[in-house]
Design an enzyme around this catalytic site. Structure first.
Site, PDB file in Angstrom:
ATOM      1  CE  LYS A 176     -25.656 -49.335  22.898  1.00 56.17           C
ATOM      2  NZ  LYS A 176     -25.882 -49.928  24.143  1.00 56.17           N
ATOM      3  CD  GLU A 250     -11.291 -45.639  27.949  1.00 57.28           C
ATOM      4  OE1 GLU A 250     -10.488 -46.834  28.413  1.00 57.28           O
ATOM      5  OE2 GLU A 250     -12.470 -45.578  28.889  1.00 57.28           O
ATOM      6  CB  CYS A 284     -10.797 -49.432  31.197  1.00 60.09           C
ATOM      7  SG  CYS A 284     -11.010 -47.575  31.377  1.00 60.09           S
TER       8      CYS A 284
END
Length: 477
Positions: A176, A250, A284
């Protein structure tokens, strides 16, 4: 405009169940540059059914690791030939500067694919061990159907850190993509077909949050592999916990770059700029807390200010651009909100601020705060934009304490003239990835975080383990 009216399910391009569409808007021009179907729960059901059929009855899980590696190797060759196309597509849909797209957005997923193709050529499905009561066979089998839910900031890299090991393991996948970046998934599907990935082994449905949660909750999904916000990760973990479903997460970060007193500031600023401002700060692993000793604090602030103010802000398609737009207006509003928070908290604005560089496009001026304490919100919360803070420390032990004083533990770095001493510092910081005078990710090494930065590891042999079940078979005679 790039327009698609089908989804990739069961090895075919199929019509969606609904009529909704996702508009892909250029962060630079604010114009629609693409349109794809908005996947529904019914589309997810169909994709999971195709993946389930391919896993339960298809050839893929029953092939050897070497046979699957051969297919991944063909996919890598096809992928390599389309690198430029993929880099330009990612820049168009999410605003990453094209230089970084060519440097990492595409070469990193290609390297990951190549690593797993090579690993699979020699990876043993079974291992024989002597036991107390007789020989034992330890067998590695695929976990099953995988839901891979990926974000918009590094769409191909994050997708490949899940797809490559999952396929090598013998799993089947429903990918997705994020609604902000669905376009790059279409050439990936084309490449999988060309490489000979069997029908149903890889399925791709772009969708929003509601259909994504339906996918994650689906009883025929055996494992969820998610990259995204910590808040979303907690929700996914709760769903998987209720179903006792395998999960890897994550999540976010608030990483620290420790500048030791012996660091050469002039030579460090180029790499530090990459470590702290990559993808316009929308990463991140971005090291947005810069720790400087009080002995050199003003000197470090001046050097970092020069690096930040020297970033060219503008059209992401221009190779000279260092800072492009943020992915969406909501992200622009969020980052500007944090800049205001920093000013209200009493931090000193050194570079940047709330004046937008351009009237059009979702740009935020690269911003640097000094006089920041580690208890301020701008030092503790993930901003996900080009906003840096310089935090003072008393001595090295204090620097390590501040680096570890975070809810997160994803990345970090230390900058020093003594690389061996830098390794000593690295061993004391509780993060999953670390750099000495640099920061990068290696396909052959595990990536993931401590604390609220996630659960599990991706990349390297450790990344493959997350898609395998280990079966012990004991025998007598």
């Amino acid at each position: 405009m790039r327009q698609h009216d089908t989804l990739f399910i069961g090895g075919e391009w199929v019509a969606p169940a609904g009529t909704g569409t996702i508009d892909v808007i250029s962060p630079h021009t604010e114009e629609v540059v693409g349109r794809v179907p908005d996947g529904t729960a019914a589309d997810m059901d169909r994709a999971v059914a195709a993946a389930r059929e391919a896993f339960d009855r298809g050839p893929w899980p029953r092939m050897t690791f070497a046979e699957r590696a051969e297919v991944l190797g063909r996919l890598a060759e096809i992928y390599a030939a389309r690198q430029n196309e993929m880099a330009e597509l990612i820049t168009e849909e999410m605003g990453c500067p094209i230089t970084f797209s060519h440097l990492a957005q595409v070469p990193q997923p290609l390297g990951t694919l190549q690593f797993y193709a090579e690993l699979g050529r020699t990876f043993a499905q079974e291992e024989q061990r002597p036991g107390m009561f007789g020989p034992t066979t330890v067998r590695r089998e695929p976990v099953g159907v995988v839901a891979a839910v990926v974000p918009w900031n590094v769409p191909q890299l994050v997708a490949m850190t899940k797809i490559a090991p999952a396929l090598l393991a013998g799993c089947t996948v429903v990918l997705k993509p994020a609604p902000e970046t669905p376009l790059d998934a279409y050439p990936l599907a084309e490449m999988a077909l060309e490489a000979g990935v069997p029908a149903g082994v890889l399925n791709i449905v772009a969708a929003g949050r509601e259909a994504g949660e339906h996918l994650v909750s689906h009883p025929d999904v055996d494992k969820v592999a998610f990259t995204g916000s910590t808040a979303a990760g907690r929700r996914i973990a709760s769903i998987c916990g209720e179903q006792l479903k395998r999960v890897s997460l994550e999540l976010g970060g608030k990483s620290a770059a420790i500048i030791l007193d012996d660091a050469d500031l002039a030579s460090s600023m180029g790499m530090l700029g990459i470590a702290s401002l990559l993808i316009s700060g929308q990463a991140c692993v971005a090291q947005t807390r810069i720790l400087a000793s009080r002995n050199r604090y003003d000197e470090v602030v001046e050097a970092v200010a020069g690096m930040v103010s020297g970033q060219q802000v503008g059209d992401p398609a221009d190779p000279a651009t260092g800072i492009g737009p943020l992915v969406a207006r909501r992200q622009q509003d969020r980052v500007e909100g944090y800049i205001k928070i920093g000013m209200d908290e009493g931090a000193k604005l050194v570079v940047g601020g709330l004046d937008r560089p351009y009237d059009r496009g979702w740009y935020v001026a690269p911003t640097l705060f000094a006089g920041v304490s580690n208890d301020m919100r701008i030092a503790r919360e993930e901003i996900f934009g080009p906003v840096l803070s310089v935090i003072p420390y008393e001595d090295e032990a204090d620097a390590i304490r501040i680096a570890n004083d975070s809810d997160y533990g994803l990345a970090g770095s230390v900058w020093t003239a003594d690389t061996e001493h830098g390794m000593d510092v690295a061993r004391q910081v509780r993060t999953g990835t670390y750099g000495v005078n640099c920061f990068t990710l290696e396909p052959n090494a595990p990536f993931g975080g401590y604390k609220s930065s996630g659960v599990g590891r991706e990349m390297g042999p450790e990344g493959l383990t997350g898609y395998l079940e280990h079966k012990s078979i004991m025998r007598l005679g």
